[in-house]
Structures are given as C-alpha cells and as structure tokens.
Design a protein around this motif. Structure first.
Motif, PDB file in Angstrom:
ATOM      1  N   GLU A   1       0.862  -1.254  -0.197  1.00  0.00           N
ATOM      2  CA  GLU A   1       0.019  -0.181  -0.125  1.00  0.00           C
ATOM      3  C   GLU A   1       0.858   1.223  -0.120  1.00  0.00           C
ATOM      4  O   GLU A   1       0.388   2.459  -0.542  1.00  0.00           O
ATOM      5  N   ASN A   2       2.059   0.939   0.492  1.00  0.00           N
ATOM      6  CA  ASN A   2       3.037   2.285   0.419  1.00  0.00           C
ATOM      7  C   ASN A   2       3.372   2.751  -0.759  1.00  0.00           C
ATOM      8  O   ASN A   2       4.124   3.886  -0.975  1.00  0.00           O
ATOM      9  N   LEU A   3       3.116   1.951  -1.909  1.00  0.00           N
ATOM     10  CA  LEU A   3       3.329   2.348  -3.213  1.00  0.00           C
ATOM     11  C   LEU A   3       2.502   3.322  -3.633  1.00  0.00           C
ATOM     12  O   LEU A   3       2.831   4.173  -4.472  1.00  0.00           O
ATOM     13  N   ALA A   4       1.497   3.726  -3.011  1.00  0.00           N
ATOM     14  CA  ALA A   4       0.642   4.932  -3.282  1.00  0.00           C
ATOM     15  C   ALA A   4       1.299   6.209  -3.287  1.00  0.00           C
ATOM     16  O   ALA A   4       0.846   7.206  -3.858  1.00  0.00           O
ATOM     17  N   VAL A   5       2.443   6.241  -2.249  1.00  0.00           N
ATOM     18  CA  VAL A   5       3.260   7.622  -1.985  1.00  0.00           C
ATOM     19  C   VAL A   5       3.748   7.971  -3.458  1.00  0.00           C
ATOM     20  O   VAL A   5       3.739   9.142  -3.889  1.00  0.00           O
ATOM     21  N   TYR A   6       4.293   7.056  -4.027  1.00  0.00           N
ATOM     22  CA  TYR A   6       4.633   7.507  -5.649  1.00  0.00           C
ATOM     23  C   TYR A   6       3.638   7.480  -6.572  1.00  0.00           C
ATOM     24  O   TYR A   6       3.817   8.202  -7.703  1.00  0.00           O
ATOM     25  N   CYS A   7       2.503   6.805  -6.425  1.00  0.00           N
ATOM     26  CA  CYS A   7       1.534   6.712  -7.532  1.00  0.00           C
ATOM     27  C   CYS A   7       0.728   7.988  -7.372  1.00  0.00           C
ATOM     28  O   CYS A   7       0.061   7.939  -8.705  1.00  0.00           O
ATOM     29  N   THR A   8       0.746   8.477  -6.400  1.00  0.00           N
ATOM     30  CA  THR A   8      -0.078   9.810  -6.536  1.00  0.00           C
ATOM     31  C   THR A   8       0.640  10.963  -7.251  1.00  0.00           C
ATOM     32  O   THR A   8       0.060  11.921  -8.062  1.00  0.00           O
ATOM     33  N   GLU A   9       1.826  10.827  -7.484  1.00  0.00           N
ATOM     34  CA  GLU A   9       2.744  11.686  -8.319  1.00  0.00           C
ATOM     35  C   GLU A   9       3.802  11.021  -9.036  1.00  0.00           C
ATOM     36  O   GLU A   9       4.965  11.336  -8.696  1.00  0.00           O
ATOM     37  N   PRO A  10       3.470  10.435 -10.040  1.00  0.00           N
ATOM     38  CA  PRO A  10       4.491   9.442 -10.677  1.00  0.00           C
ATOM     39  C   PRO A  10       5.300  10.292 -11.732  1.00  0.00           C
ATOM     40  O   PRO A  10       4.748  11.363 -12.195  1.00  0.00           O
ATOM     41  N   LEU A  11       6.442   9.901 -12.083  1.00  0.00           N
ATOM     42  CA  LEU A  11       7.272  10.514 -13.011  1.00  0.00           C
ATOM     43  C   LEU A  11       6.762  10.171 -14.527  1.00  0.00           C
ATOM     44  O   LEU A  11       6.024   9.299 -14.696  1.00  0.00           O
ATOM     45  N   ASP A  12       6.815  11.345 -15.441  1.00  0.00           N
ATOM     46  CA  ASP A  12       6.525  11.072 -16.814  1.00  0.00           C
ATOM     47  C   ASP A  12       7.699  10.126 -17.415  1.00  0.00           C
ATOM     48  O   ASP A  12       7.286   9.429 -18.406  1.00  0.00           O
ATOM     49  N   SER A  13       8.747  10.097 -16.864  1.00  0.00           N
ATOM     50  CA  SER A  13       9.843   9.155 -17.721  1.00  0.00           C
ATOM     51  C   SER A  13       9.778   7.860 -17.147  1.00  0.00           C
ATOM     52  O   SER A  13      10.870   7.113 -17.507  1.00  0.00           O
ATOM     53  N   THR A  14       9.088   7.402 -16.228  1.00  0.00           N
ATOM     54  CA  THR A  14       8.929   6.229 -15.701  1.00  0.00           C
ATOM     55  C   THR A  14       7.685   5.400 -15.774  1.00  0.00           C
ATOM     56  O   THR A  14       6.495   5.843 -15.882  1.00  0.00           O
ATOM     57  N   VAL A  15       7.719   4.189 -16.234  1.00  0.00           N
ATOM     58  CA  VAL A  15       6.469   3.355 -16.483  1.00  0.00           C
ATOM     59  C   VAL A  15       6.622   2.099 -15.410  1.00  0.00           C
ATOM     60  O   VAL A  15       7.450   1.414 -15.539  1.00  0.00           O
ATOM     61  N   LEU A  16       5.886   2.379 -14.607  1.00  0.00           N
ATOM     62  CA  LEU A  16       5.491   1.356 -13.202  1.00  0.00           C
ATOM     63  C   LEU A  16       4.429   0.220 -13.671  1.00  0.00           C
ATOM     64  O   LEU A  16       3.374   0.755 -13.568  1.00  0.00           O
TER      65      LEU A  16
ATOM     66  N   LYS B   1      -8.620   1.473  -0.539  1.00  0.00           N
ATOM     67  CA  LYS B   1      -7.353   1.872   0.054  1.00  0.00           C
ATOM     68  C   LYS B   1      -6.677   2.876  -1.123  1.00  0.00           C
ATOM     69  O   LYS B   1      -6.931   2.917  -2.179  1.00  0.00           O
ATOM     70  N   ALA B   2      -5.674   3.634  -0.676  1.00  0.00           N
ATOM     71  CA  ALA B   2      -4.983   4.619  -1.419  1.00  0.00           C
ATOM     72  C   ALA B   2      -4.064   4.207  -2.600  1.00  0.00           C
ATOM     73  O   ALA B   2      -4.365   4.783  -3.793  1.00  0.00           O
ATOM     74  N   LEU B   3      -3.604   2.778  -2.757  1.00  0.00           N
ATOM     75  CA  LEU B   3      -2.745   2.425  -3.854  1.00  0.00           C
ATOM     76  C   LEU B   3      -4.068   2.224  -5.197  1.00  0.00           C
ATOM     77  O   LEU B   3      -3.666   2.798  -6.242  1.00  0.00           O
ATOM     78  N   TYR B   4      -4.990   1.748  -4.919  1.00  0.00           N
ATOM     79  CA  TYR B   4      -5.926   1.472  -5.888  1.00  0.00           C
ATOM     80  C   TYR B   4      -6.393   2.801  -6.524  1.00  0.00           C
ATOM     81  O   TYR B   4      -6.734   3.087  -7.550  1.00  0.00           O
ATOM     82  N   LYS B   5      -6.962   3.663  -5.507  1.00  0.00           N
ATOM     83  CA  LYS B   5      -7.536   5.033  -5.862  1.00  0.00           C
ATOM     84  C   LYS B   5      -6.449   5.915  -6.747  1.00  0.00           C
ATOM     85  O   LYS B   5      -6.991   6.474  -7.523  1.00  0.00           O
ATOM     86  N   SER B   6      -5.155   5.825  -6.205  1.00  0.00           N
ATOM     87  CA  SER B   6      -4.210   6.668  -7.002  1.00  0.00           C
ATOM     88  C   SER B   6      -3.899   6.225  -8.250  1.00  0.00           C
ATOM     89  O   SER B   6      -3.753   7.023  -9.221  1.00  0.00           O
ATOM     90  N   VAL B   7      -3.951   4.949  -8.469  1.00  0.00           N
ATOM     91  CA  VAL B   7      -3.500   4.403  -9.885  1.00  0.00           C
ATOM     92  C   VAL B   7      -4.873   4.568 -10.759  1.00  0.00           C
ATOM     93  O   VAL B   7      -4.763   4.794 -11.913  1.00  0.00           O
ATOM     94  N   GLN B   8      -6.018   4.594 -10.164  1.00  0.00           N
ATOM     95  CA  GLN B   8      -7.123   4.911 -10.949  1.00  0.00           C
ATOM     96  C   GLN B   8      -7.125   6.339 -11.568  1.00  0.00           C
ATOM     97  O   GLN B   8      -7.621   6.594 -12.707  1.00  0.00           O
ATOM     98  N   LYS B   9      -6.706   7.338 -10.838  1.00  0.00           N
ATOM     99  CA  LYS B   9      -6.435   8.687 -11.142  1.00  0.00           C
ATOM    100  C   LYS B   9      -5.488   8.914 -12.130  1.00  0.00           C
ATOM    101  O   LYS B   9      -5.500   9.411 -13.161  1.00  0.00           O
ATOM    102  N   CYS B  10      -4.227   8.280 -12.029  1.00  0.00           N
ATOM    103  CA  CYS B  10      -2.911   8.504 -12.815  1.00  0.00           C
ATOM    104  C   CYS B  10      -2.570   7.667 -13.735  1.00  0.00           C
ATOM    105  O   CYS B  10      -1.879   7.823 -14.677  1.00  0.00           O
TER     106      CYS B  10
END
Length: 347
Positions: A100-115, A128-137
């Motif tokens: 779930e701590n990956l949500a920290v990155y997924c809220t503001e991912p870099l344009d130069s990285t594909v995760l 939880k935050a991980l699913y919701k953050s990936v849904q947005k970005c």
C-alpha cells in the motif's frame, strides 16, 4: 459510471496495441483472480517499452517477496539513462507486506517512468490509497475469474481470433474438460493448432479428442448428457471410467454437475412460470449454453422438474463434502461418483 461492467479483453487488447505503438501510462495496476489478462498486459509492456539495447540500464524487474515499497519507489524515481523512459516491473506484488505504501509514488508518478504492479491471482483493496491513486493517474486491469457458463463463449471468441470456428460440441467438451483457467485453454489451443491440417478452418469434436487428450465417450460433458436423458447404462459406464482415471477429482466433477443441474432448475422454473419460453427467455435461463444444446435441456426439464432438480442439487452438496474427505469415509472417488449417479437416476 458506477457498476458498469468493463470488457477486460477489449481493454487489454487496447493496452497491448498502445504498447506496440510506444504509448504507455505512467502506472499500471494489473490484478484479479484470473491471471491471463494481467500477465498478457505485463508481457506486452516488457516486450515494447524498452529496446533490447536499453534493458540493462533502464529496465528493472523485481518480486514482491524480495523488495520493499521504499525500494520500488526509489527505483521508480530514478531518471532513465540516455533514453526517454525507464521501466520498473513489480511481479507478485501481493507478496509485498507494505504494498500500500506504493501509493506515495502513484499519487505523483514521473513521466519518464513506467511502473507496472502485477498481482498474481490477487487484488489490491479498492477502498485504499494504492488502487485509488492508480485509478487517477494510470491504468487498472481488474481481471475476474470466468464463471463456468462463460467459458464456452470465451473459447469460441478465442478460436475466432485465430481464424477458426469450433463446433459447439467440441467447444463444450473442451470447456468441461480443460476448466475455467484461461491460460490452460490457450495452451491447449496452441497445441491443437500445431496439429491441425494446413488451411483448416473448423475444429471438430474429433480434433479436440485427438489433440487435447480428452475422451469423447468418457468425460463429464457426456455424463451430464446421459443424465439429462436418464440413460442409466451410459451414465454409470462413464462414471466408473471417470472415477478410476488418474486425473479424476471429485470436486471438479461435482462442480460441473452442479452447473448443469442449476441450469435445469432455472429452465424448469421458467417453464413453470408461463408455458413454453421464447428463445430470448431460454438464453437468459441457460446463460452460456449454445442454442445447439437447447433440445437437450428440453428433455432434461421433463426428467428433472423443479423438485427433482432441487433434490439433485442437494445431493451434489452432500457429495461435494464427501469428495473433499468429509466424514472420513473410505469410499474411492469411483465409488462416490457411481453412488451419486445412481441416486440422481433414481430420483
């Protein structure tokens, strides 16, 4: 729109097509009980995101049991070396304790990285935050397991995508025998295609029997058919052969019989509610059944009206328990299946 069903196959085909064109989202969350589509998307991204010369510098593949969220975030925040992008793939993400701590990155991912976050036969918590953050970005692929009745149609579509038509009886035989795991169906399809005559356009029941290693006479598909027609001799012969085969598993047989008799029950209830049903009514009651087999169900509902169909389902629940070792009985799988079939025939 809330509650709208997503066509997972179409979504994954588009992601794979975009990957071939060099179009990527910053984050992918690939999850669900059916691993075929998440694995397919992950492989499409691996095949197309970074060229062969850049993989040593700009592609990182790790596994959830071996890394922490902090390590994945650190890798994702690096900049690519002499390239426009880098790829970070986290496989078996469900094994990461702090995923779930990956949500920290997924809220503001870099344009130069594909995760890519790949979960095998598991899903992120949608609250939880991980699913919701990936849904947005980024992109979420949520791949549910197919229900038994959905498998034949999926097989038809898969064969059609390979330029082949599959005979309804062959499709049903394959569905009953291979199961609901899509990767197994794909493997058997590939094996079959290698052995078909050049230029073949249709797959017959004989092709399935010969190349997939399924007996046309002795399989659960033929057992359900014999029970539908109350052909006791054939049903008992099949039960004895099936029960003694090395690969036989009582729970799988009971599951297939349950699906069949539940359809009979629904169809019987439909007829009881108002005369002979239309084809549209039949299609709703017999979801997943090719119209080719409607005549079999017309016979089956006469042999198993509602009360009898319900009694069969009750028996199946009992034998599911026994087949899984309930009551500590010493009966063999062959004895259990034969006993079950006799009881169904005598209702």
């Amino acid at each position: 729109m809330a509650g709208q069903k997503i066509d997972v196959a179409a979504l994954c085909a588009k992601i794979a097509d975009d990957a071939r064109k060099g179009v990527f989202a910053p984050v992918y969350l690939l999850m669900g009980d059916e691993p075929y589509y998440p694995d397919m998307v992950c492989q499409a991204i691996l095949d197309n995101c970074i060229d062969e010369f850049g993989k040593d510098f700009n592609e990182t593949v790790c596994y959830g049991a071996d890394v922490t969220a902090e390590q994945v975030v650190t890798a994702s925040r690096r900049f690519p070396m002499m390239a426009d992008r880098q790829l970070v793939v986290l496989k078996e993400a469900q094994l990461m304790k702090d995923v779930e701590n990956l949500a920290v990155y997924c809220t503001e991912p870099l344009d130069s990285t594909v995760l890519v976050i790949l979960m095998h036969k598991a899903s992120a918590d949608k609250r939880k935050a991980l699913y919701k953050s990936v849904q947005k970005c980024g992109v979420v692929v949520d791949s549910p397991a197919l229900r038994d009745y959905e498998v034949p149609r999926w097989i038809e579509k898969h064969f059609a995508s390979r330029g082949l038509r599959i005979d309804p009886q062959a499709c049903r035989l394959m569905a009953e025998s291979v199961g609901t795991e899509l990767s197994a169906i794909v493997v058997e399809t590939d094996k079959l295609l290698k052995n078909l005559p050049e230029g073949a356009k249709e797959v017959s029941i004989g092709d399935i029997e010969k190349n997939v290693g399924i007996s046309r006479q002795f399989n659960v598909f033929e057992l359900t058919k014999a029970l539908s027609f109350k052909d006791g001799g054939t049903a008992l012969k099949i039960a004895a052969h099936l029960g003694n085969s090395a690969k036989f598993a009582m729970p799988m047989a009971v599951s297939a019989l349950y699906t069949h008799f539940y359809r009979i029950l629904k169809y019987s209830a439909l007829i009881a509610s108002g005369g002979y049903p239309s084809d549209e009514d039949k299609a709703r009651a017999l979801a997943g059944v090719n119209p080719y087999f409607y005549k079999e169900y017309d016979v089956a509902v006469r042999n198993y009206p509602q009360k009898k169909a319900m009694a069969v389902i009750a028996l199946l629940c009992d034998y599911d328990y026994l087949g899984k070792g309930g009551d500590g009985g010493a009966a063999t799988p062959a004895e259990l299946l034969t006993e079950l079939v006799l009881k169904i025939l005598n209702l």
